[in-house]
Design an enzyme around this catalytic site. Structure first.
Site, mmCIF file in Angstrom:
data_model
loop_
_atom_site.group_PDB
_atom_site.id
_atom_site.type_symbol
_atom_site.label_atom_id
_atom_site.label_comp_id
_atom_site.label_asym_id
_atom_site.label_seq_id
_atom_site.Cartn_x
_atom_site.Cartn_y
_atom_site.Cartn_z
ATOM 1 N N GLU A 129 -29.911 34.925 97.409
ATOM 2 C CA GLU A 129 -30.750 32.978 96.448
ATOM 3 C C GLU A 129 -30.857 32.558 97.474
ATOM 4 O O GLU A 129 -29.956 31.142 97.136
ATOM 5 C CB GLU A 129 -29.297 33.469 95.445
ATOM 6 C CG GLU A 129 -29.406 34.350 94.379
ATOM 7 C CD GLU A 129 -29.209 34.442 93.356
ATOM 8 O OE1 GLU A 129 -28.557 32.949 92.724
ATOM 9 O OE2 GLU A 129 -28.972 34.565 92.581
HETATM 10 N N1 CAA Z 1 -37.355 22.862 92.434
HETATM 11 C C1 CAA Z 1 -38.636 22.583 92.397
HETATM 12 N N2 CAA Z 1 -39.536 22.914 92.971
HETATM 13 C C2 CAA Z 1 -39.563 22.921 94.478
HETATM 14 C C3 CAA Z 1 -38.379 23.042 95.108
HETATM 15 C C4 CAA Z 1 -37.323 22.973 93.777
HETATM 16 N N3 CAA Z 1 -35.951 22.991 93.777
HETATM 17 N N4 CAA Z 1 -37.980 22.892 96.401
HETATM 18 C C5 CAA Z 1 -39.149 22.697 96.819
HETATM 19 N N5 CAA Z 1 -40.426 22.474 95.515
HETATM 20 C C6 CAA Z 1 -41.479 22.084 95.467
HETATM 21 C C7 CAA Z 1 -41.825 21.669 96.796
HETATM 22 O O1 CAA Z 1 -41.959 19.967 95.455
HETATM 23 C C8 CAA Z 1 -43.539 22.319 97.149
HETATM 24 O O2 CAA Z 1 -44.312 21.635 96.409
HETATM 25 P P1 CAA Z 1 -45.616 21.320 96.357
HETATM 26 O O3 CAA Z 1 -46.213 20.807 97.569
HETATM 27 O O4 CAA Z 1 -46.170 20.475 94.986
HETATM 28 O O5 CAA Z 1 -45.012 19.778 96.525
HETATM 29 C C9 CAA Z 1 -43.073 23.258 97.018
HETATM 30 O O6 CAA Z 1 -42.764 23.807 96.078
HETATM 31 C C10 CAA Z 1 -43.783 24.273 98.114
HETATM 32 O O7 CAA Z 1 -41.714 23.834 98.506
HETATM 33 P P2 CAA Z 1 -41.185 23.689 100.173
HETATM 34 O O8 CAA Z 1 -43.020 22.849 101.073
HETATM 35 O O9 CAA Z 1 -40.382 22.788 100.291
HETATM 36 O O10 CAA Z 1 -41.713 24.989 100.909
HETATM 37 P P3 CAA Z 1 -41.241 26.070 101.783
HETATM 38 O O11 CAA Z 1 -42.096 26.777 102.132
HETATM 39 O O12 CAA Z 1 -41.041 24.529 103.500
HETATM 40 O O13 CAA Z 1 -40.082 26.505 101.790
HETATM 41 C C11 CAA Z 1 -37.068 26.984 101.196
HETATM 42 C C12 CAA Z 1 -39.174 26.137 100.895
HETATM 43 C C13 CAA Z 1 -36.157 26.221 100.539
HETATM 44 C C14 CAA Z 1 -37.561 27.879 102.588
HETATM 45 C C15 CAA Z 1 -37.571 27.977 100.405
HETATM 46 O O14 CAA Z 1 -38.978 28.798 100.932
HETATM 47 C C16 CAA Z 1 -36.512 29.100 99.812
HETATM 48 O O15 CAA Z 1 -36.129 28.645 99.027
HETATM 49 N N6 CAA Z 1 -36.541 30.165 100.671
HETATM 50 C C17 CAA Z 1 -35.471 30.889 100.242
HETATM 51 C C18 CAA Z 1 -35.917 32.007 98.920
HETATM 52 C C19 CAA Z 1 -34.805 32.358 98.422
HETATM 53 O O16 CAA Z 1 -33.821 32.421 97.662
HETATM 54 N N7 CAA Z 1 -34.893 33.795 97.899
HETATM 55 C C20 CAA Z 1 -34.105 33.916 96.368
HETATM 56 C C21 CAA Z 1 -34.487 35.798 96.862
HETATM 57 S S1 CAA Z 1 -33.485 36.141 95.120
HETATM 58 C C22 CAA Z 1 -32.486 36.344 95.286
HETATM 59 O O17 CAA Z 1 -31.932 36.981 95.932
HETATM 60 C C23 CAA Z 1 -31.807 37.334 93.889
HETATM 61 C C24 CAA Z 1 -30.463 38.657 93.566
HETATM 62 O O18 CAA Z 1 -31.089 39.352 93.513
HETATM 63 C C25 CAA Z 1 -29.621 38.432 94.206
#
Ligand code: CAA
Length: 390
Positions: free
Chosen positions: A363
């Protein structure tokens, strides 16, 4: 600031504690060794209402606040983290996502079954080449008029082999980048859904982690969740709440290991007295208790902010980042306090140490949490100086 739990919250915590001790503790070591999914235990958790705690009663849920959910997660995570991760994914990712983004028909059809635990859900975002870099989705969904055709592979899917419903993120229009990603509700009984082998993991070994292959899966149009193109934002918003769930799991792991270390240190004697009376051990206990208390404040605050309708994105990332580090560090200390006994399975702390590691990974890794926090600082949203030099 009020730091006291309500009577209802205390009752939930006690019920979860009793349940974990009576129903999950027996057999947890064997389930871990044999990697057997705790099917029967999850069924009992469903009966207790632990699988849809925050869902509105209208859809079969418990209608509870996030803090109550955190308290239950904490108690269950002291004992069995294969159960608590299944609970976390079903509550925070699948049920929450469906309740927030689903239409009435989708909620009636799916949420009611998931909230009661009749069905279990999985959240399918990660791919072989899209983990932290989650926008790089390779799974595609082609618009075929009355349905989408879904193709791709998802990795590390919790509840992968034991769920009836998947929320699947897929790219509908690669030209739009993350704005082309949509989320689909997919039933695992549909033709073309193939479950890969169960992963053989370091920790949470009985949790059902699988790769999933979608080969020409026909997804009816009515199973698109939320507006087209909002799939990535949906995933991010949902994961923000999920991070509170994993932070509470980490808190439970740390607290469970601490409780065992404290008890052991008061029973085990060396040099004529309980080892807790030696400064080397008592200082460890003091540090453990302090770190756990600090993690607790961050986790409870994030849950409280969510319940107040505040933006809890940064609070959730901070809680997960800190609590997962505390879980890792304090479980290592708990093993050390147990000495040789800590290194064998019977004393439970080595399992908690192995379980702790995943809380720094899933996550959103600790590095991803730092990205989220650092961006907010540098964009001037949080932790700015109160004064500026002239
Ligand atoms: N809420 C709403 N929108 C969001 C957001 C949030 N928290 N975070 C980002 N966004 C939106 C941004 O506003 C952006 O939209 P716009 O371009 O329209 O403005 C869009 O999403 C893209 O955001 P970023 O430009 O920030 O994206 P990025 O490529 O730089 O990535 C990141 C940011 C934080 C690294 C993200 O990719 C991330 O969180 N990665 C990790 C993924 C993850 O947590 N995976 C877990 C897998 S599920 C799991 O583990 C479950 C399980 O089985 C236990």
């Amino acid at each position: 600031m009020v730091f006291e739990l309500t009577e209802d919250q205390r009752a939930v915590k006690q019920a979860a504690r009793d349940f974990a001790q009576q129903e999950l503790l027996p057999g947890v070591i064997e389930r871990d060794a044999t990697m057997s999914f705790p099917k029967e235990q999850i069924r009992k958790m469903a009966e207790m209402g632990f699988l849809g705690m925050m869902v509105s009663p209208e859809y079969g849920g418990g209608g509870m606040d996030t803090l109550s959910y955190v308290l239950a997660m904490e108690e269950i995570s002291k004992v069995d983290n294969s159960c608590s991760v299944a609970m976390s994914v079903n509550n925070s990712l699948v049920c929450w996502g469906l309740e927030k983004m689903g239409n009435e028909q989708q909620k009636r059809k799916y949420l009611t079954k998931l909230a009661t635990g009749e069905w279990l859900g999985a959240f399918c975002l990660s791919e072989p080449e899209a983990g932290s870099d989650a926008t790089s989705q390779k799974t595609t969904a082609i618009d075929c008029g009355d349905h989408y055709l879904l193709n791709g592979t998802k990795n590390w899917i919790t509840n992968g082999g034991s769920s009836q419903v998947h929320l699947v993120m897929a790219q509908v229009d690669p030209n739009l980048g993350h704005r082309g990603i949509c989320t689909f509700i997919v039933e695992t009984s549909w033709p073309g859904v193939k479950i890969g082998a169960k992963e053989d993991k370091l920790g949470i070994r009985s949790s059902d982690t699988h790769s999933i292959m979608y080969n020409d899966v026909k997804v009816p149009k009515e199973n698109l969740l939320g507006p087209a193109g909002d799939g990535f934002k949906f995933a991010m918003k949902t994961l923000t709440g999920g991070r509170i769930g994993i932070a509470s799991q980490a808190l439970g792991i740390a607290s469970g290991a601490y409780e065992r270390a404290l008890q052991y240190s008061q029973e085990r004697k060396t040099f004529g007295k309980p080892i807790s009376q030696h400064q080397a051990i008592s200082f460890k206990l003091a540090d453990m208790a302090t770190q756990i208390e600090a993690a607790k404040l961050l986790v409870y605050r994030a849950a409280w902010m969510k319940d107040q309708g505040m933006d809890f994105t940064i609070a959730a990332s901070m809680a997960k980042l800190f609590a997962s580090d505390v879980a890792m560090k304090q479980t290592i200390e708990a093993v050390q306090i147990h000495g040789g006994y800590g290194y064998v399975k019977e004393y439970h702390v080595e399992r908690l140490m192995r379980d702790a590691k995943i809380t720094q990974i899933y996550e959103g890794t600790s590095e991803v949490q730092r990205i989220v926090i650092a961006r907010a600082i540098l964009q001037g949203q949080i932790y700015q100086p109160m004064w500026k030099e002239a």
